[in-house]
Write an enzyme that holds these catalytic residues in place. Structure first.
Site, PDB file in Angstrom:
ATOM      1  N   HIS A  39       0.932  -1.180   0.156  1.00 58.87           N
ATOM      2  CA  HIS A  39      -0.141   0.046  -0.061  1.00 58.87           C
ATOM      3  C   HIS A  39       1.001   1.207  -0.060  1.00 58.87           C
ATOM      4  CE1 HIS A  39       0.659   0.408   4.486  1.00 58.87           C
ATOM      5  NE2 HIS A  39       0.769  -0.762   4.528  1.00 58.87           N
ATOM      6  N   GLY A  40       0.348   2.267   0.212  1.00 58.41           N
ATOM      7  CA  GLY A  40       0.931   3.584  -0.251  1.00 58.41           C
ATOM      8  C   GLY A  40       2.127   3.905   0.692  1.00 58.41           C
TER       9      GLY A  40
END
Length: 157
Positions: free
Chosen positions: A14-15
């Site tokens: 994820h980010g």
């Protein structure tokens, strides 16, 4: 073997992983070790979309990861491992894979887990696995993002 960091994060890629932890570890390969995710082609494709340019990515099951490490497939790379469960890292240690440090990022508060920090919840089996990792000499810390202060897991379990 050049494992830079191992992280427990139930969101996998994820980010924060891509934009902060990959940079912090200077990883040349992001490695997701998860038996279910390794079989989910849609999930794998979505995770690969976020891979930083110039960085390798593996999304493999535990057995394949162990075999690849034992066969020295990653010896020239800086590997950042992400897995959902502490038991994955116990299995790696059982197979003789050295881990320099384990960072606990996110374990969801579900399935009867007890919340121990804002982002980390564990059940009894996970507590025992974390204690096992520590007993084998692997530092285990809680740290959501690289700029947060690391906290020893013993403070919470």
């Amino acid at each position: 073997m050049t494992i830079q960091l191992a992280r427990i994060d139930q969101r996998l890629i994820h980010g924060i992983i891509v934009n902060q932890w990959a940079f912090e570890t200077k990883a040349s390969r992001l490695m997701v070790i998860d038996d279910a995710a390794s079989k989910d082609e849609v999930l794998k494709a979505s995770m690969r979309l976020s891979k930083p340019a110039g960085t390798g990515m593996s999304i493999i099951d535990t057995e394949k990861a162990i075999n690849n490490f034992l066969n020295h497939n990653y010896d020239t790379q800086r590997v950042f491992i992400i897995a959902k469960e502490p038991s994955t890292f116990v299995k790696l240690l059982d197979a003789g894979i050295a881990l320099p440090k384990i960072n606990v990022g996110i374990i969801f508060n579900e399935n009867g887990r007890e919340n121990i920090t804002k982002f980390v919840s564990v059940n009894e089996e996970e507590k025992q696995d974390l204690k096992e990792l520590k007993s084998r000499g692997v530092p285990v810390t809680i740290q959501y993002v690289p700029t947060d202060t690391e906290e020893d897991i013993n403070k919470y379990i």
